[in-house]
Design an enzyme around this catalytic site. Structure first.
Site, PDB file in Angstrom:
ATOM      1  N   ARG A  91       0.767  -1.245   0.015  1.00 53.36           N
ATOM      2  CA  ARG A  91      -0.097  -0.091   0.154  1.00 53.36           C
ATOM      3  C   ARG A  91       0.799   1.352   0.069  1.00 53.36           C
ATOM      4  NH1 ARG A  91      -3.221  -3.893   1.904  1.00 53.36           N
ATOM      5  NH2 ARG A  91      -1.290  -4.542   2.679  1.00 53.36           N
ATOM      6  N   THR A  92       1.971   1.263   0.893  1.00 54.04           N
ATOM      7  CA  THR A  92       2.546   2.525   1.164  1.00 54.04           C
ATOM      8  C   THR A  92       3.236   2.742  -0.230  1.00 54.04           C
ATOM      9  OG1 THR A  92       2.677   2.004   3.296  1.00 54.04           O
ATOM     10  CG2 THR A  92       4.261   3.842   2.168  1.00 54.04           C
ATOM     11  N   LYS A 120      26.941  -5.107  -3.890  1.00 53.98           N
ATOM     12  CA  LYS A 120      28.335  -5.002  -4.476  1.00 53.98           C
ATOM     13  C   LYS A 120      29.201  -4.338  -3.339  1.00 53.98           C
ATOM     14  CE  LYS A 120      27.489  -3.946  -9.178  1.00 53.98           C
ATOM     15  NZ  LYS A 120      27.761  -2.729 -10.298  1.00 53.98           N
ATOM     16  N   ARG A 141      11.380   3.225   2.380  1.00 53.36           N
ATOM     17  CA  ARG A 141      11.025   2.518   3.385  1.00 53.36           C
ATOM     18  C   ARG A 141      12.278   1.614   3.852  1.00 53.36           C
ATOM     19  NH1 ARG A 141       5.699  -1.165   4.320  1.00 53.36           N
ATOM     20  NH2 ARG A 141       5.200   0.915   5.142  1.00 53.36           N
ATOM     21  N   HIS A 174       6.076   5.907  11.201  1.00 53.04           N
ATOM     22  CA  HIS A 174       5.558   5.869   9.932  1.00 53.04           C
ATOM     23  C   HIS A 174       4.699   6.984   9.740  1.00 53.04           C
ATOM     24  CE1 HIS A 174       4.195   4.180   6.435  1.00 53.04           C
ATOM     25  NE2 HIS A 174       3.549   2.748   6.532  1.00 53.04           N
TER      26      HIS A 174
END
Ligand code: NCD
Length: 360
Positions: A91-92, A120, A141, A174
């Site tokens: 959703r986010t 890497k 996120r 959040h």
């Protein structure tokens, strides 16, 4: 001690900066008194929240017509956004992507460190700096608490500061989920005097659920909001939140009895167990079934209580509740797209233009 200036903050090492109380460094994430980065729920005031709600509703109305949508898509068509989501998200991610499309931003994405040069051995900090070469906004996120803040700390000292939006930082915050939760509460209570004087009940893994932490911070701006936190003993709300509640004189109770408290709530905010943060499979020994909302329990609710969930859900929210008029979670997730568009518009200084737009 004299107030810290932006220059003082810029000179700090990351450890010093991270250890500085939030209230003393908030200006580091602002430009000309407006939000530059969106990292913490503590960056929002009630007037700003109300303006965002109004902007979101305006965008939603304008977007109904093709002409309106076409106009919205011109607003930030010269901007590019990078979506860096290295923790799972449905959703986010999608609502931010859609919000960018609504405003005409071009979007790039990285969804795993296994597909970036981090595999890497490139540091996350260099990765962020690289994004800033190609983007005007980074929406991220990350599993690491404080990483969104660290990214802003790094970029705001460079010659190419790029805005950062925190789409979830570990167990910590959040903030944009809290915005959509508040927008949903505000819309739902619009004929009942708004969010003031309401009782909000939060249920589940309150220890590790970042959404309840950020939401609690935003509820401070409303008068006489009462909170009921219902959680298993091991997953009770953390002490920093209790200190915050006491400091702000926000009445709250803690309980492990879901049914007993349902009758008091104006909103029931369900959450899933956050077992991805288990260190030793500790969730396995918790009886979470006591924190499941079942259809037969709805008789204890007031007729206009709303049921919310940030989603994804597991068994804590019975699918049989989905068609009850009090179930608000599907609308809640859609509200996320509108409020995130409003946030991006406001951060780029075009919120007022949207509010002035006369829809034909
Ligand atoms: C929440 C999250 O990621 O914190 N989901 C979301 O953004 N809607 C809640 C969760 O994962 O349980």
């Amino acid at each position: 001690m004299a107030k810290l200036t932006i220059e003082d903050l810029k000179k700090m090492s990351w450890d010093e900066f991270y250890g500085t109380p939030l209230k003393d460094k908030l200006k580091f994430f602002e430009k000309d008194g407006n939000l530059f980065d969106c990292l913490f729920a503590q960056q929002f005031s009630r007037p700003l929240l109300e303006k965002l709600f109004e902007t979101a509703t305006r965008i939603r109305t304008i977007a109904k017509s093709k002409g309106g949508m076409d106009w919205l898509q011109t607003l930030l068509s010269n901007k590019r956004a990078m979506l860096y989501f290295v923790q799972p998200s449905t959703r986010t991610f999608l609502s931010f992507q859609s919000a960018c499309y609504i405003l005409g931003l071009k979007v790039s994405e990285i969804r795993s460190t296994s597909t970036s040069s981090e595999l890497k051995g490139e540091s996350p900090e260099d990765t962020i700096r690289t994004f800033s070469s190609y983007a005007d906004l980074i929406i991220m996120r990350h599993f690491q608490e404080g990483f969104a803040e660290k990214s802003a700390y790094i970029l705001n000292k460079t010659k190419r500061p790029v805005r950062i939006i925190n789409g979830g930082s570990g167990k910590d915050q959040h903030p944009t989920q809290a915005l959509l939760d508040m927008y949903t509460l505000n819309l739902s209570f619009s004929n009942r005097g708004g969010i003031d004087n309401k009782t909000i009940m939060m249920v589940g893994d309150l220890k590790r659920g970042r959404t309840v932490r950020s939401l609690t911070h935003l509820l401070k701006h409303y008068k006489n909001v009462k909170l009921i936190y219902v959680a298993p003993e091991y997953l009770k709300i953390e002490d920093d939140i209790k200190v915050f509640l006491k400091k702000n004189k926000m009445p709250f109770i803690e309980s492990d009895d879901l049914v007993k408290n349902l009758k008091y709530a104006d909103a029931v905010y369900m959450t899933r167990i956050q077992d991805e943060y288990d260190v030793n499979n500790e969730s396995k020994s918790i009886d979470y079934t006591k924190f499941h909302l079942k259809k037969e329990m709805l008789k204890h609710l007031k007729k206009d209580t709303i049921i919310m969930h940030p989603l994804p859900r597991r068994k804590e929210l019975d699918i049989e509740i989905d068609n009850d008029p009090r179930a608000m979670y599907w609308r809640q997730e859609r509200n996320g797209m509108w409020i995130r568009a409003a946030l991006i518009a406001t951060m780029f200084g075009i919120g007022d233009e949207i509010l002035k737009f006369a829809n034909q």
